[in-house]
Design a protein around this motif. Sequence first.
Motif, PDB file in Angstrom:
ATOM      1  N   HIS A 174       0.769  -1.138   0.178  1.00 30.22           N
ATOM      2  CA  HIS A 174       0.106   0.011   0.084  1.00 30.22           C
ATOM      3  C   HIS A 174       0.921   1.332  -0.008  1.00 30.22           C
ATOM      4  O   HIS A 174       2.009   1.422   0.813  1.00 30.22           O
ATOM      5  N   ILE A 175       0.495   2.165  -0.896  1.00 27.25           N
ATOM      6  CA  ILE A 175       1.255   3.421  -0.721  1.00 27.25           C
ATOM      7  C   ILE A 175      -0.003   4.674  -0.288  1.00 27.25           C
ATOM      8  O   ILE A 175      -1.045   4.812  -0.922  1.00 27.25           O
ATOM      9  N   ASN A 176       0.271   5.205   0.660  1.00 27.71           N
ATOM     10  CA  ASN A 176      -0.739   6.141   1.163  1.00 27.71           C
ATOM     11  C   ASN A 176      -0.221   7.412   1.400  1.00 27.71           C
ATOM     12  O   ASN A 176       0.956   7.663   1.915  1.00 27.71           O
ATOM     13  N   ILE A 177      -0.885   8.274   0.514  1.00 28.10           N
ATOM     14  CA  ILE A 177      -0.485   9.682   0.926  1.00 28.10           C
ATOM     15  C   ILE A 177      -1.363  10.341   1.758  1.00 28.10           C
ATOM     16  O   ILE A 177      -2.724  10.376   1.497  1.00 28.10           O
ATOM     17  N   VAL A 178      -0.914  11.253   2.884  1.00 21.01           N
ATOM     18  CA  VAL A 178      -1.759  11.870   3.820  1.00 21.01           C
ATOM     19  C   VAL A 178      -1.476  13.240   3.592  1.00 21.01           C
ATOM     20  O   VAL A 178      -0.342  13.990   3.534  1.00 21.01           O
ATOM     21  N   GLY A 179      -2.722  14.042   3.565  1.00 21.11           N
ATOM     22  CA  GLY A 179      -2.550  15.600   3.381  1.00 21.11           C
ATOM     23  C   GLY A 179      -3.021  15.987   1.976  1.00 21.11           C
ATOM     24  O   GLY A 179      -2.921  17.247   1.773  1.00 21.11           O
ATOM     25  N   ASN A 180      -3.349  15.144   1.412  1.00 16.21           N
ATOM     26  CA  ASN A 180      -3.769  15.578  -0.296  1.00 16.21           C
ATOM     27  C   ASN A 180      -5.141  15.973  -0.165  1.00 16.21           C
ATOM     28  O   ASN A 180      -5.966  15.086   0.131  1.00 16.21           O
ATOM     29  N   LYS A 181      -5.635  17.068  -0.569  1.00 12.18           N
ATOM     30  CA  LYS A 181      -6.894  17.429  -0.549  1.00 12.18           C
ATOM     31  C   LYS A 181      -7.543  17.807  -1.946  1.00 12.18           C
ATOM     32  O   LYS A 181      -8.871  17.343  -2.106  1.00 12.18           O
ATOM     33  N   ASN A 182      -6.802  18.320  -2.638  1.00  7.58           N
ATOM     34  CA  ASN A 182      -7.039  18.757  -4.172  1.00  7.58           C
ATOM     35  C   ASN A 182      -6.910  17.600  -5.122  1.00  7.58           C
ATOM     36  O   ASN A 182      -7.483  17.598  -6.111  1.00  7.58           O
ATOM     37  N   PHE A 183      -6.182  16.557  -4.848  1.00  8.36           N
ATOM     38  CA  PHE A 183      -5.863  15.624  -5.746  1.00  8.36           C
ATOM     39  C   PHE A 183      -5.983  14.194  -5.068  1.00  8.36           C
ATOM     40  O   PHE A 183      -5.704  13.811  -3.835  1.00  8.36           O
ATOM     41  N   SER A 184      -6.347  13.255  -5.844  1.00  9.51           N
ATOM     42  CA  SER A 184      -6.657  11.728  -4.940  1.00  9.51           C
ATOM     43  C   SER A 184      -5.311  10.966  -5.164  1.00  9.51           C
ATOM     44  O   SER A 184      -4.336  11.491  -6.129  1.00  9.51           O
ATOM     45  N   ASP A 185      -5.331  10.179  -4.430  1.00  6.58           N
ATOM     46  CA  ASP A 185      -4.088   9.015  -4.244  1.00  6.58           C
ATOM     47  C   ASP A 185      -3.886   8.653  -5.864  1.00  6.58           C
ATOM     48  O   ASP A 185      -2.689   8.548  -6.423  1.00  6.58           O
ATOM     49  N   GLU A 186      -4.659   8.361  -6.514  1.00  6.52           N
ATOM     50  CA  GLU A 186      -4.703   7.675  -7.684  1.00  6.52           C
ATOM     51  C   GLU A 186      -3.976   8.823  -8.905  1.00  6.52           C
ATOM     52  O   GLU A 186      -3.201   8.638  -9.733  1.00  6.52           O
ATOM     53  N   GLU A 187      -4.398  10.030  -8.843  1.00  6.77           N
ATOM     54  CA  GLU A 187      -3.773  11.045  -9.695  1.00  6.77           C
ATOM     55  C   GLU A 187      -2.203  11.335  -9.317  1.00  6.77           C
ATOM     56  O   GLU A 187      -1.389  11.643  -9.973  1.00  6.77           O
ATOM     57  N   LEU A 188      -2.073  11.269  -8.032  1.00  9.15           N
ATOM     58  CA  LEU A 188      -0.703  11.800  -7.652  1.00  9.15           C
ATOM     59  C   LEU A 188       0.482  10.438  -7.846  1.00  9.15           C
ATOM     60  O   LEU A 188       1.584  10.818  -8.124  1.00  9.15           O
ATOM     61  N   THR A 189      -0.014   9.267  -7.799  1.00  5.14           N
ATOM     62  CA  THR A 189       0.542   8.084  -8.149  1.00  5.14           C
ATOM     63  C   THR A 189       0.646   7.594  -9.470  1.00  5.14           C
ATOM     64  O   THR A 189       1.420   6.704  -9.768  1.00  5.14           O
ATOM     65  N   ASP A 190      -0.148   8.193 -10.139  1.00  2.80           N
ATOM     66  CA  ASP A 190      -0.090   7.602 -11.750  1.00  2.80           C
ATOM     67  C   ASP A 190       1.269   7.722 -12.383  1.00  2.80           C
ATOM     68  O   ASP A 190       1.582   6.704 -13.134  1.00  2.80           O
ATOM     69  N   LYS A 191       2.252   8.384 -11.944  1.00  5.62           N
ATOM     70  CA  LYS A 191       3.614   8.552 -12.714  1.00  5.62           C
ATOM     71  C   LYS A 191       4.652   7.947 -12.007  1.00  5.62           C
ATOM     72  O   LYS A 191       5.816   8.137 -12.298  1.00  5.62           O
TER      73      LYS A 191
END
Length: 769
Positions: A174-191
């Motif tokens: 699991h990769i968990n990003i904490v603190g992102n409000k404007n973008f989903s985890d999927e958007e942030l980890t896409d690249k």
Amino acid sequence: MKVFVASVLAICSAQSYAKTVADVRVDGLLQMSPARAFETIGFQQGQGYDSSRVHEAVNSLFATGYFSDIEVFEEDDVVIFKVVERPTIGRIEIDGNDMISTEDLQRGLRLSGLEEGELYKPETLNQIQQELQRQYYALGRYSAQVKMDVEALPRNRVALNINIEEGVTAKIVHINIVGNKNFSDEELTDKFQSAETGYFNPFSSADEYSKQKIQGDLETLRSFYLDRGYLDYELISNQVSVSADKREVYVVVNINEGLPYSINDVSLSGSLPISEDRIWKHIDQKAGDVFSRKQTTEIMESVSSELGDDGYLFTNVNIIPNKLPGHKVDLTYHITPGPQVYVRRINFSGNSETKDEVLRREMTQFEGTLATHTKIQSSKRAIERLGFFSKVDLKTRPVPGTVDQVDLDVSVEEQPSGSIQASIGYSQSDGTVLGFGVSKRNFMGSGNKLAFNMSRTNQTQDYTLSYDNPYFTVDGVSRGYSLFYQVSDHDDDDVEDYDLDRIGASVNFGYPITDTQRLSFGVTVKNTGVDLGSNPSLETQAYLDEYGDSFDDVIANIVWTDNDIVGGLLPTGGVSHRVTLDVATPVGDQTYAKIGALSQAYWNLSDDNLWLFHLKGRAGYGFGYGDTDRLPFFENYYAGGVYTVRGFSASSLGPRNTYSDDTETDSIGGNMLVAATAEVIFPMPMVEDHSSVRTSIFLDAGNVFTDYCYSGSTSCEEGFDAGEIRYSVGFNWTWITPIAPLSFNIAKTLNDKEGDDTDVFQFQLGTTF
């Protein structure tokens, strides 16, 4: 361990004066020479000594690293140093390593002082053991174990046995990003290079944990926000948790997004040696736009290149952001151009086979002239287009003692420019197909091409000898010659029944139009003889009845090419076009013409040149004129096979011939050809070196047509019919072997019709498609 015999210390301390040395002796030396030992001790026969000098001598001996124990005592005024030397390393054995090569491990051991013949130091061994463990942890091998055993050998030597159990790579659960409000985890980890483990791609290693990959992903995450104007983005922390069995990894990334900034104003500062208009044309940012670091970086590079075209190669362009209230930012591009520079010398390296002049004549940047960014880059591109080199690097190096001169260093890595080509196959129409050829695109390092090719089927034999000099003149005018001979022996009742003999020669000259475009003119003189068999088709019989069976033709040709493909045998980018016109002139026995076009392009889908999209199209049209009312049947186009539509047998598509009896028909070709290929090129799983291996999924389409049907044919239809286009999909694997390219195709026809010959598997050695 330092041991001093009490008698020595007691004697020295009881006397207020130093004792005189009658002699000095060192016992136990094996590796260190006596001369060096006495020099290190520092006192000798006849000199006075006391406890402080003994301490200094012992410390000096230990400092050499040769000894593990030293005893000092006095006997009859003789000072005796009894030493125990450290053992030397007699053998190093490494076992169990796979991810880290033995060569790399041995190199690391040498840098740390562990090498056969060197002194054995336990403390160094412990450090290396811990470092190896850390390296495996960084690769995600948390269950890896490194054990080092020391084995005693004769003559005060030891053997080091390094046993490695690499374990398995921990998977990212699991990769968990904490603190992102404007973008989903999927958007942030896409690249991200890293990905959570899953079953959708069993060949992917993205779910294998690697510290380096995670660090790269964190930088990707930072770029994601900065490219969208989040100048206050902050990485608070990142943690990696490992399961008890050390097989699963959980990654948690804590961030503070902030808010996006919009541009308030854009300005220039610094020294501007060229007009501001030339700089402003590269700046497409304006008030109200959301700030983007990627866009800003591209602007800085283009501005630097603009000044580089005026000789300011060492221009520094910096962006100075000034944050304002309301999440706005002023951008100032500060330009420091430096002096204009000239090229003193151009130096070539790495071209062990290719002569310097072959590279130098491709240079558009000359010695003694103003250095310009565009000319340097176009020179690099021109050398890459030669296809002789797998890698080309151009670097500018300042000339010591000057501020306005540079040397241009051109470094290349040569790749094989010669090949032995062979092909083998079988089809119902041609039987066994054999081919052989020897070509050298860089003959004797001159850049000239010499080639000999031959092919043989059950019906045909082809021989061609050609030589091409791309720089016949210093202006880039090329000259080429070729000789050819073809024998076709169609005496099988199942195929077209005629024999065809062709022999000829050609000469051509090419003229450069631009760096990539070329116009060529040539003349071919050939003799064609046709000998009909016992059961010729009605089409061939009709043509010979009208025009005869022997033809002396003089063919003029014009070729226009625009080639900007780079990458050699496995292209990685660029576009190329080729248009040809062949005209059989009235000087000969036949009058006809053929027009052909070939275009292809490569687009990068990733920054590493491993994912590509390739389009290729080919078209041809032939016709008769003057006293010849149609294209001779032996000049027809053919479709099917690895060069047009894979999955269909070679030259099996298109119009078929006609017989007066029930003889089985065969493809006779046509005077119109259309063919196209679209393919996605991707890296082959589990292959580390992709420079010589390429895989792709393709879609082929094409066929041949005719606008002249024999009057007695009941199946022939004149003109182009889009409904007759054949399609196939498949998989291609190409390997550039040391001898020649090796290619396999597995294809599935999508709309084959009754009478079509198909081949699911096609193999070729010698030519890439």
